[in-house]
Design a protein around this motif. Structure first.
Motif, PDB file in Angstrom:
ATOM      1  N   ALA A 258       1.190  -1.485   0.385  1.00 13.07           N
ATOM      2  CA  ALA A 258      -0.111   0.164  -0.131  1.00 13.07           C
ATOM      3  C   ALA A 258       0.782   1.633  -0.158  1.00 13.07           C
ATOM      4  CB  ALA A 258      -0.563   0.227   1.417  1.00 13.07           C
ATOM      5  N   LEU A 259       2.627   0.956   0.425  1.00 13.42           N
ATOM      6  CA  LEU A 259       3.036   2.207   0.096  1.00 13.42           C
ATOM      7  C   LEU A 259       3.294   2.768  -0.680  1.00 13.42           C
ATOM      8  CD1 LEU A 259       5.504   0.889   2.755  1.00 13.42           C
ATOM      9  CD2 LEU A 259       3.880   2.467   3.447  1.00 13.42           C
ATOM     10  N   ASP A 260       3.147   4.221  -1.545  1.00 12.36           N
ATOM     11  CA  ASP A 260       3.453   5.532  -2.949  1.00 12.36           C
ATOM     12  C   ASP A 260       4.985   5.238  -2.231  1.00 12.36           C
ATOM     13  OD1 ASP A 260       3.845   6.345  -4.631  1.00 12.36           O
ATOM     14  OD2 ASP A 260       2.630   8.392  -3.869  1.00 12.36           O
ATOM     15  N   LEU A 261       5.628   4.638  -2.892  1.00 10.46           N
ATOM     16  CA  LEU A 261       7.270   4.547  -2.882  1.00 10.46           C
ATOM     17  C   LEU A 261       8.262   5.350  -4.383  1.00 10.46           C
ATOM     18  CD1 LEU A 261       7.833   1.280  -1.142  1.00 10.46           C
ATOM     19  CD2 LEU A 261       7.902   3.297  -0.101  1.00 10.46           C
ATOM     20  N   THR A 262       9.125   5.310  -3.463  1.00  6.69           N
ATOM     21  CA  THR A 262      10.348   6.027  -5.182  1.00  6.69           C
ATOM     22  C   THR A 262      10.488   4.894  -5.956  1.00  6.69           C
ATOM     23  OG1 THR A 262      11.793   6.115  -3.957  1.00  6.69           O
ATOM     24  CG2 THR A 262      11.063   8.004  -3.965  1.00  6.69           C
ATOM     25  N   GLU A 263      11.244   5.306  -6.549  1.00  2.00           N
ATOM     26  CA  GLU A 263      12.001   3.703  -7.304  1.00  2.00           C
ATOM     27  C   GLU A 263      12.650   2.933  -6.260  1.00  2.00           C
ATOM     28  OE1 GLU A 263      14.931   2.744 -11.692  1.00  2.00           O
ATOM     29  OE2 GLU A 263      13.901   4.625 -10.899  1.00  2.00           O
ATOM     30  N   GLN A 264      13.427   3.757  -5.806  1.00  3.79           N
ATOM     31  CA  GLN A 264      14.100   3.414  -4.694  1.00  3.79           C
ATOM     32  C   GLN A 264      13.587   2.368  -3.984  1.00  3.79           C
ATOM     33  OE1 GLN A 264      18.003   3.413  -4.671  1.00  3.79           O
ATOM     34  NE2 GLN A 264      17.342   2.990  -7.200  1.00  3.79           N
ATOM     35  N   GLY A 265      12.627   3.313  -2.824  1.00  6.85           N
ATOM     36  CA  GLY A 265      11.428   2.322  -2.065  1.00  6.85           C
ATOM     37  C   GLY A 265      11.292   1.334  -2.781  1.00  6.85           C
ATOM     38  N   GLN A 266      10.516   1.679  -3.840  1.00  6.39           N
ATOM     39  CA  GLN A 266      10.305   0.051  -4.986  1.00  6.39           C
ATOM     40  C   GLN A 266      11.291  -1.610  -4.353  1.00  6.39           C
ATOM     41  OE1 GLN A 266       7.814   0.799  -7.948  1.00  6.39           O
ATOM     42  NE2 GLN A 266       7.738   2.889  -7.887  1.00  6.39           N
ATOM     43  N   LEU A 267      13.214  -0.656  -5.114  1.00  3.67           N
ATOM     44  CA  LEU A 267      13.381  -1.824  -5.047  1.00  3.67           C
ATOM     45  C   LEU A 267      14.117  -2.151  -3.694  1.00  3.67           C
ATOM     46  CD1 LEU A 267      16.450   0.040  -7.062  1.00  3.67           C
ATOM     47  CD2 LEU A 267      14.911  -1.820  -7.355  1.00  3.67           C
TER      48      LEU A 267
END
Length: 232
Positions: free
Chosen positions: A65-74
């Motif tokens: 559910a978290l809206d993450l940046t590309e690095q957060g998604q990694l």
């Protein structure tokens, strides 16, 4: 710079999850480390999660559910993959957002909380898996660098006073209240920090264990910083 865990006789370093799971403990080796440097922004995940108590369990749904940046998604992909691998092998991984654990301050002569060096015990054949993704990391220590607290004369004498029962039941008392699981580092002891991002498997005290259980402890948290920890 990566830590040189392989220099320690009790630690065996492996290169993948299958080796982490399938390698047998033997001799002094009671800790296995899948050493790695995960890519991604784990701090972003910690910042976007909500701490509901001192320890908050984070579900897969919470992560997704978290809206993450590309690095957060990694970073999220790595956590989800770790949870998937552990679940598929029959474990029950739990992802915790941690402010702190509960302290045991009932007695001034012995502590039985997770900040004390201790071993895990189980009635079935199992191991402890853990990975710190963010925040302060746990420590382990060689078995020959610690002394079981219940064998320290002054502590043992006070436990006898606390017990105040028949001699035959004393050892059961020590086990029932987990006093026998805790250890005091010797003066020359050198704890080993488990570091960030590595997935560890630690030997547990159980009826079929061939090696000594791994002595470890939770770290004192860094001020103002939460921990993100996977454990099972």
């Amino acid at each position: 710079m990566s830590a040189d865990f392989a220099q320690h006789p009790q630690i065996k370093v492996v290169n993948n999850f299958q080796d982490l799971v399938n390698t047998r403990f033997q001799a002094k080796n009671n800790a296995l480390c899948w050493q790695r440097e995960p890519q991604g922004d784990f701090q972003e995940i910690v910042a976007k999660l909500t701490l509901e108590d001192d320890i908050t369990e984070v579900s897969t749904e919470d992560l997704l559910a978290l809206d993450l940046t590309e690095q957060g998604q990694l970073a999220r992909v790595i956590i989800l993959e770790d949870m998937k691998l552990l679940t598929e092998m029959g474990a029950q991984p739990v992802l915790n957002l941690l402010k702190c654990y509960e302290r045991d301050d009932e007695f001034d002569f012995i502590s039985t909380d997770v900040y004390s060096f201790h071993v895990d015990r189980s009635s079935i054949e199992t191991d402890t898996f853990l990975c710190t993704y963010y925040g302060a990391a746990s420590d382990l220590i060689a078995n020959d660098q610690v002394e079981q607290k219940i064998l320290i004369p002054e502590i043992r004498a006070k436990l006898y006073e606390l017990y105040d029962g028949p001699e035959a039941g004393f050892n059961n008392f020590l086990s029932e209240y987990y006093f026998d699981l805790h250890y005091q580092p010797l003066p020359h002891a050198q704890p080993i920090n488990l570091g960030i991002g590595h997935l560890w498997r630690l030997a547990v005290d159980h009826p079929h264990q061939d090696v000594l259980p791994c002595v470890h402890r939770a770290p004192v948290e860094n001020e103002g910083e939460y921990r993100l920890l996977l454990i099972c």
